[in-house]
Design a protein around this motif. Structure first.
Motif, PDB file in Angstrom:
ATOM      1  N   CYS A 196       0.824  -1.206   0.000  1.00 27.44           N
ATOM      2  CA  CYS A 196       0.000   0.000   0.000  1.00 27.44           C
ATOM      3  C   CYS A 196       0.860   1.258   0.000  1.00 27.44           C
ATOM      4  O   CYS A 196       1.999   1.264   0.454  1.00 27.44           O
ATOM      5  CB  CYS A 196      -0.925   0.021   1.212  1.00 27.44           C
ATOM      6  N   ARG A 429      -8.444   3.726  -2.595  1.00 25.46           N
ATOM      7  CA  ARG A 429      -8.210   4.523  -1.383  1.00 25.46           C
ATOM      8  C   ARG A 429      -9.454   5.350  -1.093  1.00 25.46           C
ATOM      9  O   ARG A 429      -9.873   6.168  -1.913  1.00 25.46           O
ATOM     10  CB  ARG A 429      -6.989   5.417  -1.541  1.00 25.46           C
ATOM     11  N   ASN A 440      -6.874   2.348   2.951  1.00 26.67           N
ATOM     12  CA  ASN A 440      -6.119   1.928   1.769  1.00 26.67           C
ATOM     13  C   ASN A 440      -6.338   0.436   1.560  1.00 26.67           C
ATOM     14  O   ASN A 440      -5.766  -0.398   2.255  1.00 26.67           O
ATOM     15  CB  ASN A 440      -4.632   2.224   2.001  1.00 26.67           C
ATOM     16  N   VAL A 442      -6.168  -3.184  -0.229  1.00 23.86           N
ATOM     17  CA  VAL A 442      -5.127  -3.904  -0.963  1.00 23.86           C
ATOM     18  C   VAL A 442      -5.764  -4.953  -1.864  1.00 23.86           C
ATOM     19  O   VAL A 442      -6.587  -5.768  -1.419  1.00 23.86           O
ATOM     20  CB  VAL A 442      -4.143  -4.575   0.018  1.00 23.86           C
ATOM     21  N   TYR A 457      -1.732  -3.164   9.488  1.00 22.39           N
ATOM     22  CA  TYR A 457      -2.337  -3.896   8.378  1.00 22.39           C
ATOM     23  C   TYR A 457      -3.402  -4.858   8.873  1.00 22.39           C
ATOM     24  O   TYR A 457      -3.199  -5.602   9.843  1.00 22.39           O
ATOM     25  CB  TYR A 457      -1.268  -4.684   7.603  1.00 22.39           C
TER      26      TYR A 457
END
Length: 462
Positions: A196, A429, A440, A442, A457
């Motif tokens: 990211c 995003r 964000n 992924v 994360y």
């Protein structure tokens, strides 16, 4: 005559008019043009005693005069003491204007320096000095950014340039290591590398040290050899630059760099970057979903795409006493550039003025192209597309869970209490609430697999 042809004829007349007022420097290379229409250095020897804006006015109307009047009257001298701006096409200015500054006034460019670092890195990769996918520790063994507890792979040079290192914009813990004659500080990694985007100045400081280690030569000397000297940027200096900022230049010199960008790495018969490297510089560095309009961060540039093609790319810089920007419209072979020197770069007054400056310069580009719709598209997600992001995400370290769901056709996040509404900033995003907290998401193998936040994360769980 077909009305659609008139803007094209007008543009040709303008370019011819501008060319006639250019004075060529005494250099054997100044009149060289290659087959792509790249111009030699001397094309930028504009006689500033004569106002080339007369030619712009004749063809494009009073837009330039209006811009110059605004530059004079719409500027608080305590907020912006000096500014110079222009529009560049085919190797020359078709318009420029300044207050307390002209084409030859030196100013710092702040984070626009990052684009020079990226171009230099790509050029060194072409020459086989390094690879973008080399681990940072190949050149700086003591600079360990990746964390085992996050399961991060090794951070690469590409990660640094694309802000994919996993380092946050601002960290709560920093490491300091020796790299050559310098001490490098960088924040503790928050997300695994390569997943990211998170804007990070330290990544470019590390990149500069990588380039110096790989070549055994100083950063400013490398820029002179591969960029400044070939482009004839004689008034530009990188002395004291840390790779993320610090270059000082003039608008005249910056226009030469911009012309190289417009011509996809070529200038005056010289190749600064190959077409392959140039394409790589603007390409997405992470997987993204397919949308009509999107916005991504490439290797130093912010890129807007429409139907999968680059519509424009942009980079701005701002710091104490310096601010700059370049926006290139590649299909039109035209760009806007500016330099200014705000004493304080984060004040609401300066940010509002800078937004107006950029908007007015874009209006001049639209006027010159006869296209009021140019650069007016921005990413959005349909009701069907926001469903991509629904689900439960679990922090890989703490086990904390965040839920994303749709209620009344609105995408919501449990990150805040009460739940915050998410709205699209780019295809992957999304921003939450008035605080614009970035989510964000992924993508891997055409599906969403995780969520990156400043807190860490989160893996998508069943």
């Amino acid at each position: 005559m077909n009305k659609r042809i008139l803007p094209f004829i007008a543009a040709v007349i303008a370019l011819v008019s501008v060319f006639l007022v250019v004075q060529v420097r005494n250099s054997p290379a100044t009149t060289v043009m290659d087959d792509d229409g790249d111009y030699g250095d001397g094309i930028f020897s504009i006689d500033t005693d004569r106002n080339i804006n007369d030619e712009f006015r004749k063809v494009y109307g009073e837009g330039g005069d209006s811009f110059s009047r605004w530059l004079q009257s719409g500027r608080d001298p305590s907020v912006v003491p000096a500014v110079v701006a222009g529009i560049v096409r085919d190797g020359t200015f078709i318009f420029h204007s300044g207050v307390n500054a002209d084409l030859d006034t030196p100013m710092g460019i702040a984070s626009l320096t990052k684009t020079f670092t990226a171009v230099l890195t790509l050029r060194l990769a072409e020459e086989g000095v390094l690879s973008l996918d080399d681990p940072v520790r190949k050149y700086l063994p003591d600079v360990k950014i990746e964390r085992e507890d996050l399961g991060s792979r090794k951070v690469t040079i590409r990660d640094l340039l694309a802000h994919l290192s996993g380092m946050p914009t601002a960290g709560d813990q920093y490491s300091a290591v020796s790299a050559g004659r310098e001490i490098i500080q960088f924040p503790r990694q928050k997300n695994p590398a390569g997943l990211c985007y998170a804007y990070n100045n330290a990544g470019y400081v590390v990149a500069k040290a990588v380039l110096e280690s790989a070549t055994g030569k100083p950063y400013d000397g490398l820029l002179k050899k591969y960029i400044f000297n070939p482009l004839g940027m004689d008034a530009t200096s990188a002395k004291g630059s840390n790779g993320t900022g610090g270059i000082v230049t003039t608008l005249r010199d910056l226009a030469k760099y911009t012309t190289m960008l417009i011509n996809r790495g070529r200038y005056g018969g010289k190749s600064i970057l190959s077409d392959t490297s140039f394409h790589e510089m603007l390409a997405p560095q992470v997987e993204l979903p397919r949308t009509e309009v999107d916005y991504h961060y490439s290797l130093s540039w912010e890129v807007i795409t429409v139907k999968g093609r680059v519509d424009s790319y942009y980079k701005a810089g701002r710091w104490y006493g310096e601010s700059s920007a370049i926006q290139v419209f590649p299909a039109r072979k035209i760009a806007l550039v500016y330099l200014c020197n705000p004493p304080h770069h984060l004040t609401p007054a300066f940010m509002s003025w800078r937004q107006s400056l950029t908007g007015r310069l874009r209006n001049l580009v639209r006027a010159s192209e006869g296209d009021p719709g140019l650069c007016t598209s921005w990413p959005s997600l349909s009701a069907e597309q926001i469903q991509w992001y629904t689900g439960t995400y679990e922090n890989i370290l703490t086990g904390k869970k965040i839920k994303i769901w749709i209620e009344n056709e609105t995408l919501l996040s449990s990150l805040s209490n009460p739940p915050g509404q998410l709205h699209a900033f780019t295809s992957n995003r999304l921003l939450m609430g008035q605080g614009n907290v970035l989510h964000n998401f992924v993508w891997q193998d055409s599906r969403v697999v995780g969520l990156a936040l400043t807190s860490g994360y989160y893996r998508l769980v069943p």
